[in-house]
Design a protein around this motif. Structure first.
Motif, PDB file in Angstrom:
ATOM      1  N   GLN A   1       0.833  -1.201   0.000  1.00  0.00           N
ATOM      2  CA  GLN A   1       0.000   0.000   0.000  1.00  0.00           C
ATOM      3  C   GLN A   1       0.867   1.250   0.000  1.00  0.00           C
ATOM      4  O   GLN A   1       2.022   1.235   0.462  1.00  0.00           O
ATOM      5  N   ALA A   2       0.298   2.330  -0.491  1.00  0.00           N
ATOM      6  CA  ALA A   2       1.017   3.597  -0.478  1.00  0.00           C
ATOM      7  C   ALA A   2       1.446   3.931   0.948  1.00  0.00           C
ATOM      8  O   ALA A   2       0.692   3.741   1.899  1.00  0.00           O
ATOM      9  N   GLY A   3       2.685   4.422   1.059  1.00  0.00           N
ATOM     10  CA  GLY A   3       3.250   4.716   2.366  1.00  0.00           C
ATOM     11  C   GLY A   3       4.029   3.563   2.962  1.00  0.00           C
ATOM     12  O   GLY A   3       4.745   3.743   3.959  1.00  0.00           O
ATOM     13  N   GLY A   4       3.915   2.398   2.363  1.00  0.00           N
ATOM     14  CA  GLY A   4       4.600   1.224   2.861  1.00  0.00           C
ATOM     15  C   GLY A   4       6.040   1.134   2.388  1.00  0.00           C
ATOM     16  O   GLY A   4       6.560   2.043   1.721  1.00  0.00           O
ATOM     17  N   SER A   5       6.673   0.020   2.736  1.00  0.00           N
ATOM     18  CA  SER A   5       8.089  -0.178   2.430  1.00  0.00           C
ATOM     19  C   SER A   5       8.328  -1.548   1.821  1.00  0.00           C
ATOM     20  O   SER A   5       7.585  -2.500   2.089  1.00  0.00           O
TER      21      SER A   5
ATOM     22  N   SER B   1      13.565  11.414  -7.736  1.00  0.00           N
ATOM     23  CA  SER B   1      12.327  10.785  -7.245  1.00  0.00           C
ATOM     24  C   SER B   1      12.592   9.825  -6.093  1.00  0.00           C
ATOM     25  O   SER B   1      11.671   9.491  -5.338  1.00  0.00           O
ATOM     26  N   ALA B   2      13.844   9.376  -5.952  1.00  0.00           N
ATOM     27  CA  ALA B   2      14.186   8.402  -4.924  1.00  0.00           C
ATOM     28  C   ALA B   2      14.877   9.030  -3.706  1.00  0.00           C
ATOM     29  O   ALA B   2      14.909   8.416  -2.638  1.00  0.00           O
TER      30      ALA B   2
ATOM     31  N   GLU C   1       3.113   5.947  -7.994  1.00  0.00           N
ATOM     32  CA  GLU C   1       3.973   6.200  -9.153  1.00  0.00           C
ATOM     33  C   GLU C   1       5.297   5.442  -9.103  1.00  0.00           C
ATOM     34  O   GLU C   1       6.071   5.474 -10.067  1.00  0.00           O
ATOM     35  N   ASP C   2       5.568   4.758  -7.994  1.00  0.00           N
ATOM     36  CA  ASP C   2       6.750   3.895  -7.920  1.00  0.00           C
ATOM     37  C   ASP C   2       6.475   2.520  -8.534  1.00  0.00           C
ATOM     38  O   ASP C   2       7.393   1.698  -8.651  1.00  0.00           O
ATOM     39  N   THR C   3       5.241   2.273  -8.892  1.00  0.00           N
ATOM     40  CA  THR C   3       4.886   0.991  -9.501  1.00  0.00           C
ATOM     41  C   THR C   3       5.648   0.784 -10.801  1.00  0.00           C
ATOM     42  O   THR C   3       5.611   1.631 -11.701  1.00  0.00           O
TER      43      THR C   3
ATOM     44  N   GLY D   1      14.365  -8.756 -13.447  1.00  0.00           N
ATOM     45  CA  GLY D   1      13.395  -7.777 -12.961  1.00  0.00           C
ATOM     46  C   GLY D   1      12.470  -8.355 -11.911  1.00  0.00           C
ATOM     47  O   GLY D   1      12.205  -9.557 -11.872  1.00  0.00           O
ATOM     48  N   THR D   2      11.977  -7.482 -11.053  1.00  0.00           N
ATOM     49  CA  THR D   2      10.993  -7.860 -10.042  1.00  0.00           C
ATOM     50  C   THR D   2       9.919  -6.783  -9.994  1.00  0.00           C
ATOM     51  O   THR D   2      10.213  -5.594 -10.019  1.00  0.00           O
ATOM     52  N   GLN D   3       8.679  -7.222  -9.950  1.00  0.00           N
ATOM     53  CA  GLN D   3       7.547  -6.286 -10.018  1.00  0.00           C
ATOM     54  C   GLN D   3       7.272  -5.669  -8.650  1.00  0.00           C
ATOM     55  O   GLN D   3       7.175  -6.372  -7.642  1.00  0.00           O
ATOM     56  N   VAL D   4       7.143  -4.366  -8.651  1.00  0.00           N
ATOM     57  CA  VAL D   4       6.709  -3.634  -7.465  1.00  0.00           C
ATOM     58  C   VAL D   4       5.415  -2.928  -7.824  1.00  0.00           C
ATOM     59  O   VAL D   4       5.356  -2.171  -8.804  1.00  0.00           O
ATOM     60  N   THR D   5       4.374  -3.178  -7.041  1.00  0.00           N
ATOM     61  CA  THR D   5       3.091  -2.548  -7.268  1.00  0.00           C
ATOM     62  C   THR D   5       2.666  -1.842  -5.989  1.00  0.00           C
ATOM     63  O   THR D   5       2.606  -2.471  -4.928  1.00  0.00           O
ATOM     64  N   VAL D   6       2.397  -0.559  -6.102  1.00  0.00           N
ATOM     65  CA  VAL D   6       1.991   0.243  -4.954  1.00  0.00           C
ATOM     66  C   VAL D   6       0.550   0.670  -5.171  1.00  0.00           C
ATOM     67  O   VAL D   6       0.241   1.386  -6.134  1.00  0.00           O
TER      68      VAL D   6
END
Length: 121
Positions: A13-17, A62-63, A88-90, A114-119
């Motif tokens: 979720q947004a705000g997570g790590s 952005s990072a 937007e980090d997705t 590659g590894t998928q990150v979904t926020v």
């Protein structure tokens, strides 16, 4: 041939790590490593890079302040700690290795799958 294996992606979720890992060969300590990402429909972009002795680190704007790149040469692993994640980090996150330190994609010779990150918002 240098094989790189990313792990640690997922849904958050947004705000997570999340912490991404990039496992390399036993010679990994000799390489500079970069993290890049590619969102759907967009070009791959630079996120962060670290020199072979971790003396130099760079981040995309952005990072900065949210992500931290580090390496454990005893474990042949480079990490990307990502905090305060935003939708937007997705993207698919890739690690790359090269013998010369650079933030440019074309400076890296070896890439992981590659590894998928979904926020989620």
């Amino acid at each position: 041939q240098v094989q790189l294996v990313e792990s640690g992606g997922g849904l958050v979720q947004a705000g997570g790590s999340l912490t991404l890992s990039c496992q390399g060969p036993r010679t990994f300590r000799n390489y500079a490593v970069g993290w890049f990402r590619q969102a759907a429909g967009k070009e791959r972009e630079f996120v962060a890079a670290i020199s072979w002795i971790a003396g130099v680190k760079d981040y995309d704007d952005s990072a900065k302040g949210r992500f931290a790149i580090s390496r454990d040469n005893a474990k042949d692993t480079v990490y990307l700690q990502m905090n305060s994640l935003k939708p937007e980090d997705t993207a698919v996150y890739y690690c790359a290795a090269g013998l010369r330190y650079t933030i440019m994609q074309n400076g890296y010779d070896y890439w992981g799958q590659g590894t998928q990150v979904t926020v989620s918002s």
